[in-house]
Design an enzyme around this catalytic site. Sequence first.
Site, PDB file in Angstrom:
ATOM      1  CG  ASP A 227      -2.480   3.306   0.124  1.00 23.25           C
ATOM      2  OD1 ASP A 227      -2.064   4.089  -0.744  1.00 23.25           O
ATOM      3  OD2 ASP A 227      -1.915   3.140   1.225  1.00 23.25           O
ATOM      4  CD  GLU A 261       2.806   6.706  -0.460  1.00 26.94           C
ATOM      5  OE1 GLU A 261       2.478   7.445   0.491  1.00 26.94           O
ATOM      6  OE2 GLU A 261       2.557   5.481  -0.484  1.00 26.94           O
TER       7      GLU A 261
END
Length: 417
Positions: A227, A261
């Site tokens: 991720d 993010e």
Amino acid sequence: MLTGPRDDTGLVRDDTRDDAEPNPRFLPSPVDAGQKRLPIDMDYVQRVMLELLQIPSPSGRTDHVMQVIGCELRDLGLHFEVTRRGALIAELPSRSPGADRTVVVHADTIGCMVSQLKDNGRLALVPVGTHSARFAEGARVTIFSDDVSGDYWHTGTILPNKASGHRFGDEVDEQGVGWDHVEVRVDEVVHSRADLERRGIQVGDFVAIDAQPVVTASGFVNSRHLDDKAGIAAALGAFKAIVDHGVQVPVTAHLLVTIAEEVGLGASHGLDADVAELVSIDTSVVAPGQASSEHCVNIAMQDSTGPFDYHLTRHLIDLCRVHEVPHRRDVYKYYRSDAASALEAGANTRAALVGFGIDGSHGNERTHLDGIRSTAELIALYLQTDLTFRSWDRTPTGDLRDFPSTAVQPADGEIAR
């Protein structure tokens, strides 16, 4: 502008049509109009993914990894720019000016920061991004000091405060779980706060959790920080497929690589006013009670911030269905992505989320090369399509009578034509 008699909702009907089909102008763009499921160069994708995984990039310390991503884009022949804050925007041009689309991925990862130099020569931590100390225990780390002229990085291990079973016995299992219950054992001769200071280590230094990637013979990828470094590799693989096969895209496409993010900022900047569609590539949750899989692309219908765009999401699903890309639909309860920060910042764009399945997210993560491939295949197909509603979506506003959604969401049970 469509004119004519209206139904009870005020929408215009086309009573001159004898058939039951809606006006094509109100239908989503076709997904079977010459688009091709392009082969993905998985050797390239795997090479890029492993290289990115080896570069520490916790939120707030991403300059190095962005340099590497920029080199990959340059090699693909894609023009790009870097924002003041360090996000990267590449462009795949079309012959059609005006409204465009963006595929967004993020280069930052979860990590830690030094919150205290302890009297025992170890380091207290606070997390960067949202992740549990439970999964940090035992992790190898790299500590980055500010003075890059000398030995500015050191290695270490995150351990529970009571880490020796031969000393603490059952207390090892009885101690709490959380960031107050772990510390970094630095791989230097340090026994005090002063020893740490002499090594140049300070409060506020970044602590990156080492990825330690492994690709198995069966195609599984085990690593921290898949991720979203697997997502970057998938996106680059999709854009490479378009470039390698000389495909002329109908809509200018940008690749936005964000740098924050994991702390909720994501695509809050970097989008221009012409972006009509945004597709975020990120992890998909593989866990009990979830539909996502490591072996396909997963399309999110909703996350913790709410439903994704109805029409764009189903446009992506139709692409998978028509072109036989393995896919699943899922809903994520404890999740947000770059799309959320873009919408919260006021972007007037449709937004969707797709991803490769991750088992053990924000910990000891695992995915499969098949899922990364399927994600890249879907993005490459998507880049070959027009905007979801090719006419309506080209301007930021329009007349209600031209609003096309009733073709797929009939008003009062009747298709407005």
